[in-house]
Design a protein around this motif. Structure first.
Motif, PDB file in Angstrom:
ATOM      1  N   MET A   1       0.846  -1.200   0.000  1.00 58.82           N
ATOM      2  CA  MET A   1       0.000   0.000   0.000  1.00 58.82           C
ATOM      3  C   MET A   1       0.879   1.248   0.000  1.00 58.82           C
ATOM      4  N   ILE A   2       0.572   2.175  -0.883  1.00 57.74           N
ATOM      5  CA  ILE A   2       1.311   3.432  -0.972  1.00 57.74           C
ATOM      6  C   ILE A   2       0.721   4.423   0.017  1.00 57.74           C
ATOM      7  N   ARG A   3       1.548   4.906   0.933  1.00 57.04           N
ATOM      8  CA  ARG A   3       1.095   5.826   1.973  1.00 57.04           C
ATOM      9  C   ARG A   3       1.256   7.268   1.486  1.00 57.04           C
ATOM     10  N   VAL A   4       0.170   8.033   1.543  1.00 58.37           N
ATOM     11  CA  VAL A   4       0.152   9.378   0.964  1.00 58.37           C
ATOM     12  C   VAL A   4      -0.180  10.422   2.017  1.00 58.37           C
ATOM     13  N   LEU A   5       0.569  11.529   1.987  1.00 57.00           N
ATOM     14  CA  LEU A   5       0.220  12.727   2.729  1.00 57.00           C
ATOM     15  C   LEU A   5      -0.422  13.697   1.745  1.00 57.00           C
ATOM     16  N   LEU A   6      -1.605  14.194   2.054  1.00 55.76           N
ATOM     17  CA  LEU A   6      -2.325  15.108   1.178  1.00 55.76           C
ATOM     18  C   LEU A   6      -2.422  16.478   1.835  1.00 55.76           C
ATOM     19  N   ALA A   7      -1.979  17.512   1.135  1.00 52.62           N
ATOM     20  CA  ALA A   7      -2.033  18.867   1.675  1.00 52.62           C
ATOM     21  C   ALA A   7      -2.773  19.791   0.711  1.00 52.62           C
ATOM     22  N   ASP A   8      -3.892  20.353   1.179  1.00 52.37           N
ATOM     23  CA  ASP A   8      -4.681  21.305   0.403  1.00 52.37           C
ATOM     24  C   ASP A   8      -5.515  22.095   1.400  1.00 52.37           C
ATOM     25  N   ASP A   9      -5.645  23.399   1.196  1.00 49.73           N
ATOM     26  CA  ASP A   9      -6.386  24.203   2.161  1.00 49.73           C
ATOM     27  C   ASP A   9      -7.892  24.134   1.968  1.00 49.73           C
ATOM     28  N   GLU A  10      -8.369  23.414   0.962  1.00 51.91           N
ATOM     29  CA  GLU A  10      -9.807  23.253   0.746  1.00 51.91           C
ATOM     30  C   GLU A  10     -10.240  21.847   1.150  1.00 51.91           C
ATOM     31  N   ALA A  11     -11.105  21.781   2.162  1.00 49.77           N
ATOM     32  CA  ALA A  11     -11.544  20.488   2.678  1.00 49.77           C
ATOM     33  C   ALA A  11     -12.274  19.665   1.623  1.00 49.77           C
ATOM     34  N   MET A  12     -13.051  20.315   0.762  1.00 48.51           N
ATOM     35  CA  MET A  12     -13.782  19.608  -0.275  1.00 48.51           C
ATOM     36  C   MET A  12     -12.829  18.942  -1.260  1.00 48.51           C
ATOM     37  N   VAL A  13     -11.747  19.640  -1.584  1.00 50.15           N
ATOM     38  CA  VAL A  13     -10.757  19.067  -2.493  1.00 50.15           C
ATOM     39  C   VAL A  13     -10.094  17.862  -1.842  1.00 50.15           C
ATOM     40  N   ARG A  14      -9.725  17.995  -0.564  1.00 53.00           N
ATOM     41  CA  ARG A  14      -9.102  16.870   0.130  1.00 53.00           C
ATOM     42  C   ARG A  14     -10.030  15.658   0.147  1.00 53.00           C
ATOM     43  N   ALA A  15     -11.310  15.888   0.385  1.00 53.95           N
ATOM     44  CA  ALA A  15     -12.269  14.776   0.422  1.00 53.95           C
ATOM     45  C   ALA A  15     -12.354  14.084  -0.929  1.00 53.95           C
ATOM     46  N   GLY A  16     -12.380  14.865  -2.002  1.00 56.58           N
ATOM     47  CA  GLY A  16     -12.451  14.278  -3.339  1.00 56.58           C
ATOM     48  C   GLY A  16     -11.217  13.490  -3.692  1.00 56.58           C
ATOM     49  N   VAL A  17     -10.048  14.042  -3.374  1.00 51.98           N
ATOM     50  CA  VAL A  17      -8.795  13.349  -3.683  1.00 51.98           C
ATOM     51  C   VAL A  17      -8.689  12.073  -2.857  1.00 51.98           C
ATOM     52  N   CYS A  18      -9.069  12.144  -1.591  1.00 55.58           N
ATOM     53  CA  CYS A  18      -9.030  10.941  -0.745  1.00 55.58           C
ATOM     54  C   CYS A  18      -9.926   9.842  -1.316  1.00 55.58           C
ATOM     55  N   ALA A  19     -11.094  10.230  -1.815  1.00 53.11           N
ATOM     56  CA  ALA A  19     -12.020   9.249  -2.385  1.00 53.11           C
ATOM     57  C   ALA A  19     -11.424   8.598  -3.620  1.00 53.11           C
ATOM     58  N   ILE A  20     -10.790   9.404  -4.468  1.00 59.35           N
ATOM     59  CA  ILE A  20     -10.175   8.867  -5.687  1.00 59.35           C
ATOM     60  C   ILE A  20      -9.052   7.906  -5.341  1.00 59.35           C
ATOM     61  N   LEU A  21      -8.162   8.338  -4.462  1.00 57.52           N
ATOM     62  CA  LEU A  21      -7.021   7.489  -4.103  1.00 57.52           C
ATOM     63  C   LEU A  21      -7.477   6.240  -3.366  1.00 57.52           C
TER      64      LEU A  21
END
Length: 218
Positions: A1-21
């Motif tokens: 499993m590839i472990r990812v740190l996600l940094a973005d100041d928009e919570a909606m963007v973080r939620a979308g990226v997390c769902a995709i990944l």
């Protein structure tokens, strides 16, 4: 499993990226940051495989955060995920050690492929960004760049040029090893030697040389 740190100041963007990944089955977001300073702190704490950073964030912008993570967390690959593809951002990101530059407007598969590529030690650029990098090259007119690149790769052995061409095509070390029927440790040694002999800092810069020298079809 590839472990990812996600940094973005928009919570909606973080939620979308997390769902995709999360849908990929091979990546896992282990930490989320809302600003660049927090991203650096979480990278040091979690040591993720990939830090995926937006450019415009409060406290510390993503480009500065990327440089800090590259410097202090060497085991973490850095990729930018942004809506901004201006040349100055691309140049600074790649020059600072990032090996991926992805656009939020891209296809979800592109995001997953990009994270997997940089985690495996390869470089990955969104098509629009890749075209900019190829067109800009290493400075000066295109014919001059091509001549300079050919002169630079002339010092490489045939096998080193072959490895460089595959690096330019975006292959990771395991993929190059499989293609050339070599063990991965040997490929890693070849890649290190190529970077050193070309005088470049990372695989992205080596890929530019490969393109300009005609070792990879653009």
């Amino acid at each position: 499993m590839i472990r990812v740190l996600l940094a973005d100041d928009e919570a909606m963007v973080r939620a979308g990226v997390c769902a995709i990944l999360g849908s990929s089955g091979v990546t896992e977001v282990v930490a989320e940051a809302g600003d660049g300073r927090e991203a650096v702190e979480l990278a040091r704490a979690h040591r993720p495989d990939v830090a995926l950073l937006d450019i415009r964030m409060p406290r510390l912008d993503g480009l500065t955060a990327a440089e800090e993570i590259v410097r202090t967390v060497p085991g973490t690959a850095v990729a930018m995920l942004t809506t901004f593809s201006e040349g100055a951002y691309v140049t600074r990101a790649l020059g600072g050690g990032a090996t991926g530059f992805l656009l939020k407007s891209g296809d979800p598969y592109e995001l997953i492929a990009g994270v997997r590529a940089v985690a495996a030690g390869a470089a990955f650029l969104s098509p629009k960004v890749a075209r900019y990098v190829i067109d800009q090259g290493l400075g000066g007119g295109r014919l001059t760049r091509e001549a300079q690149a050919r002169a630079r790769v002339a010092v490489l052995s045939p096998r080193e040029r072959e490895v460089l061409g595959l690096v330019g095509a975006g292959l990771s070390n395991p993929e190059i090893a499989a293609r050339l029927h070599l063990v991965e440790g040997t490929v890693k040694a070849y890649v290190s030697a190529v970077l050193d002999r070309l005088g470049v800092r990372n695989r992205v810069q080596a890929a530019i040389v490969a393109y300009e020298a005609g070792l990879v079809e653009s």
